[in-house]
Design a protein around this motif. Structure first.
Motif, mmCIF file in Angstrom:
data_model
loop_
_atom_site.group_PDB
_atom_site.id
_atom_site.type_symbol
_atom_site.label_atom_id
_atom_site.label_comp_id
_atom_site.label_asym_id
_atom_site.label_seq_id
_atom_site.Cartn_x
_atom_site.Cartn_y
_atom_site.Cartn_z
ATOM 1 N N SER A 48 0.797 -1.228 0.000
ATOM 2 C CA SER A 48 0.000 0.000 0.000
ATOM 3 C C SER A 48 0.837 1.289 0.000
ATOM 4 N N PRO A 49 1.974 1.405 0.713
ATOM 5 C CA PRO A 49 2.739 2.651 0.612
ATOM 6 C C PRO A 49 3.280 2.907 -0.795
ATOM 7 N N LEU A 50 3.744 1.856 -1.453
ATOM 8 C CA LEU A 50 4.238 2.022 -2.817
ATOM 9 C C LEU A 50 3.099 2.398 -3.759
ATOM 10 N N ALA A 51 1.945 1.789 -3.592
ATOM 11 C CA ALA A 51 0.799 2.104 -4.429
ATOM 12 C C ALA A 51 0.351 3.552 -4.208
ATOM 13 N N PHE A 52 0.367 3.990 -2.959
ATOM 14 C CA PHE A 52 0.010 5.376 -2.669
ATOM 15 C C PHE A 52 1.010 6.347 -3.304
ATOM 16 N N PHE A 53 2.293 5.997 -3.260
ATOM 17 C CA PHE A 53 3.330 6.830 -3.857
ATOM 18 C C PHE A 53 3.161 6.918 -5.375
ATOM 19 N N ILE A 54 2.940 5.785 -6.027
ATOM 20 C CA ILE A 54 2.763 5.779 -7.482
ATOM 21 C C ILE A 54 1.497 6.539 -7.862
ATOM 22 N N GLY A 55 0.436 6.380 -7.085
ATOM 23 C CA GLY A 55 -0.790 7.134 -7.348
ATOM 24 C C GLY A 55 -0.570 8.624 -7.197
ATOM 25 N N GLY A 56 0.214 9.029 -6.203
ATOM 26 C CA GLY A 56 0.541 10.446 -6.032
ATOM 27 C C GLY A 56 1.386 10.987 -7.167
ATOM 28 N N MET A 57 2.299 10.175 -7.668
ATOM 29 C CA MET A 57 3.123 10.604 -8.798
ATOM 30 C C MET A 57 2.290 10.740 -10.065
ATOM 31 N N LEU A 67 -9.063 10.419 -10.976
ATOM 32 C CA LEU A 67 -9.041 9.172 -11.727
ATOM 33 C C LEU A 67 -7.602 8.755 -12.030
ATOM 34 N N ASP A 68 -6.727 9.729 -12.290
ATOM 35 C CA ASP A 68 -5.317 9.414 -12.526
ATOM 36 C C ASP A 68 -4.672 8.821 -11.278
ATOM 37 N N PHE A 69 -5.034 9.335 -10.108
ATOM 38 C CA PHE A 69 -4.533 8.756 -8.867
ATOM 39 C C PHE A 69 -4.962 7.301 -8.738
ATOM 40 N N TRP A 70 -6.245 7.027 -8.962
ATOM 41 C CA TRP A 70 -6.747 5.662 -8.803
ATOM 42 C C TRP A 70 -6.149 4.727 -9.838
ATOM 43 N N LYS A 71 -5.883 5.217 -11.047
ATOM 44 C CA LYS A 71 -5.219 4.378 -12.044
ATOM 45 C C LYS A 71 -3.827 3.985 -11.573
ATOM 46 N N GLY A 72 -3.055 4.942 -11.063
ATOM 47 C CA GLY A 72 -1.725 4.650 -10.557
ATOM 48 C C GLY A 72 -1.763 3.752 -9.339
ATOM 49 N N PHE A 73 -2.705 4.010 -8.422
ATOM 50 C CA PHE A 73 -2.828 3.209 -7.212
ATOM 51 C C PHE A 73 -3.188 1.776 -7.545
ATOM 52 N N LEU A 74 -4.182 1.594 -8.383
ATOM 53 C CA LEU A 74 -4.640 0.247 -8.713
ATOM 54 C C LEU A 74 -3.677 -0.487 -9.640
ATOM 55 N N PHE A 75 -2.818 0.249 -10.338
ATOM 56 C CA PHE A 75 -1.787 -0.390 -11.156
ATOM 57 C C PHE A 75 -0.864 -1.222 -10.261
ATOM 58 N N ILE A 76 -0.545 -0.695 -9.092
ATOM 59 C CA ILE A 76 0.322 -1.409 -8.154
ATOM 60 C C ILE A 76 -0.482 -2.387 -7.297
ATOM 61 N N GLN A 77 -1.660 -2.014 -6.868
ATOM 62 C CA GLN A 77 -2.450 -2.823 -5.933
ATOM 63 C C GLN A 77 -3.268 -3.909 -6.624
ATOM 64 N N ALA A 78 -3.331 -3.952 -7.933
ATOM 65 C CA ALA A 78 -4.227 -4.885 -8.627
ATOM 66 C C ALA A 78 -3.905 -6.336 -8.316
#
Length: 103
Positions: A48-57, A67-78
């Motif tokens: 989750s910390p990495l997913a949050f970081f990628i979503g923030g980036m 929506l861009d945040f959730w795409k980045g977050f779910l890319f890692i968390q999927a």
């Protein structure tokens, strides 16, 4: 003080994930066939910390949306979420079969 809050949070998250990985080997958890679910939860907490970081980036450009945040977050968390979902479904099916066998 900010370093303590930042690194303390990261250590708390990693410690919680490691605790769940160790707890999955407990006899009480194994008796209920929850080891896979606990490992899936630990994996989700660990990533989750990495997913949050990628979503923030992903929201760095000025024209980005939530929506861009959730795409980045779910890319890692999927993958961890799919693993947890698979273990939950397997646990639920096993539990329902055991309940049918008892009646």
């Amino acid at each position: 003080m900010e370093y303590i809050v930042f690194y303390g949070t990261i250590l708390l998250i990693i410690g919680g994930a490691i605790f769940l990985f160790i707890k999955a080997d407990s006899p009480k958890i194994k008796a209920k066939h929850l080891s896979g679910v606990i490992v899936g939860l630990g994996l989700n907490i660990f990533t989750s910390p990495l997913a949050f970081f990628i979503g923030g980036m992903a929201t760095d450009p000025p024209d980005s949306t939530m929506l861009d945040f959730w795409k980045g977050f779910l890319f890692i968390q999927a993958i961890p979420l799919l693993i947890l979902l698979a273990f939950l479904v397997m646990w639920w099916i096993r539990k329902s079969k055991e309940n049918k066998d008892l009646t």
